[in-house]
Design an enzyme around this catalytic site. Sequence first.
Site, mmCIF file in Angstrom:
data_model
loop_
_atom_site.group_PDB
_atom_site.id
_atom_site.type_symbol
_atom_site.label_atom_id
_atom_site.label_comp_id
_atom_site.label_asym_id
_atom_site.label_seq_id
_atom_site.Cartn_x
_atom_site.Cartn_y
_atom_site.Cartn_z
ATOM 1 N N GLY A 11 -8.323 -31.651 12.497
ATOM 2 C CA GLY A 11 -7.219 -32.131 12.582
ATOM 3 C C GLY A 11 -6.946 -33.467 11.289
ATOM 4 C CG ASP A 41 -10.887 -38.253 13.246
ATOM 5 O OD1 ASP A 41 -10.861 -38.494 14.577
ATOM 6 O OD2 ASP A 41 -10.988 -38.954 12.239
HETATM 7 N N1 APR Z 1 -1.603 -34.844 7.116
HETATM 8 C C1 APR Z 1 -1.250 -34.855 7.909
HETATM 9 N N2 APR Z 1 -0.020 -34.022 8.761
HETATM 10 C C2 APR Z 1 -1.579 -33.260 9.645
HETATM 11 C C3 APR Z 1 -2.805 -33.574 8.421
HETATM 12 C C4 APR Z 1 -2.424 -33.746 7.581
HETATM 13 N N3 APR Z 1 -3.605 -33.706 6.675
HETATM 14 N N4 APR Z 1 -3.133 -32.417 9.411
HETATM 15 C C5 APR Z 1 -3.280 -32.164 10.922
HETATM 16 N N5 APR Z 1 -1.856 -32.859 10.687
HETATM 17 C C6 APR Z 1 -1.318 -33.299 12.105
HETATM 18 C C7 APR Z 1 -1.242 -31.494 13.146
HETATM 19 O O1 APR Z 1 -0.588 -30.981 12.179
HETATM 20 C C8 APR Z 1 -0.313 -32.223 14.245
HETATM 21 O O2 APR Z 1 0.816 -31.680 13.549
HETATM 22 O O3 APR Z 1 -1.225 -33.662 12.826
HETATM 23 C C9 APR Z 1 -0.947 -33.627 13.894
HETATM 24 C C10 APR Z 1 -2.001 -34.393 14.905
HETATM 25 O O4 APR Z 1 -2.738 -33.259 15.076
HETATM 26 P P1 APR Z 1 -3.810 -33.207 15.230
HETATM 27 O O5 APR Z 1 -4.347 -34.161 13.952
HETATM 28 O O6 APR Z 1 -4.757 -32.576 15.888
HETATM 29 O O7 APR Z 1 -3.946 -34.946 16.336
HETATM 30 P P2 APR Z 1 -3.934 -34.813 17.957
HETATM 31 O O8 APR Z 1 -3.419 -33.877 18.551
HETATM 32 O O9 APR Z 1 -3.679 -36.468 17.692
HETATM 33 O O10 APR Z 1 -5.377 -34.797 18.456
HETATM 34 C C11 APR Z 1 -6.496 -35.801 18.217
HETATM 35 O O11 APR Z 1 -8.204 -34.075 17.517
HETATM 36 O O12 APR Z 1 -8.391 -34.138 14.517
HETATM 37 C C12 APR Z 1 -9.354 -34.462 16.064
HETATM 38 O O13 APR Z 1 -10.072 -35.916 16.071
HETATM 39 C C13 APR Z 1 -9.717 -35.226 16.536
HETATM 40 O O14 APR Z 1 -10.117 -35.683 18.722
HETATM 41 C C14 APR Z 1 -8.497 -36.027 18.095
HETATM 42 C C15 APR Z 1 -7.327 -35.339 18.323
#
Ligand code: APR
Length: 178
Positions: free
Chosen positions: A35, A37
């Site tokens: 995601g 991260d």
């Molecule tokens: N820019 C903006 N938003 C983004 C991007 C990006 N490049 N990539 C993903 N998103 C959005 C997703 O579509 C979602 O709406 O960010 C939001 C949060 O999604 P996640 O990244 O999956 O975060 P979260 O739901 O808080 O889960 C965290 O996911 O990536 C892993 O290491 C992280 O274990 C942790 C978990």
Amino acid sequence: MSEPLTVRCELGDITTVHVDVIVNAANSTLLGGGGVDGAIHAAGGPEILAACRALRRSTLPDGLPVGAAVATTAGRLQARWVVHTVGPNWNAGQRDRSLLVSCYRESLVLADSLGAASVALPAVSAGVYGWPLPDAALAARDGLAEARPRLTHVGEVRFVLFSEAVLAAFRAAFEPAD
Ligand code: APR
């Protein structure tokens, strides 16, 4: 005296935004993931992970608690810092909404303490962690409201969202129809 504040909800990739602080939706290990991260680490480069590892060896031996925030370098990103925060994992049964509100409040207050004038934030917990819309957006609204009286440098808050559905939920939360 808090600064006048502009709040924007926009569609985009948070790693391309030019602000002082980019907020990362991390996990407690701070060692990366998918995601947003994964995108931040990929675009920001290895310096960010090195800084996270240093935190794990020093002040955060047990990782970053849910609802907390910590700052590192932003590496190659067009930002001065990344503020990492850990949202509650709805899919794992973590349903304490105050922790999601805390992610936004603590990230904004920390960014402000660093002297940031502009902050970009994603929809924390709304992806892999499965926090339902529209409440994921309402929690962001509540977190900003709690942080607002404590902000003295931040004048621009940008919620950078990755899908039309999340954008619509955030716009509804921040710009309710009259
Ligand atoms: N820019 C903006 N938003 C983004 C991007 C990006 N490049 N990539 C993903 N998103 C959005 C997703 O579509 C979602 O709406 O960010 C939001 C949060 O999604 P996640 O990244 O999956 O975060 P979260 O739901 O808080 O889960 C965290 O996911 O990536 C892993 O290491 C992280 O274990 C942790 C978990």
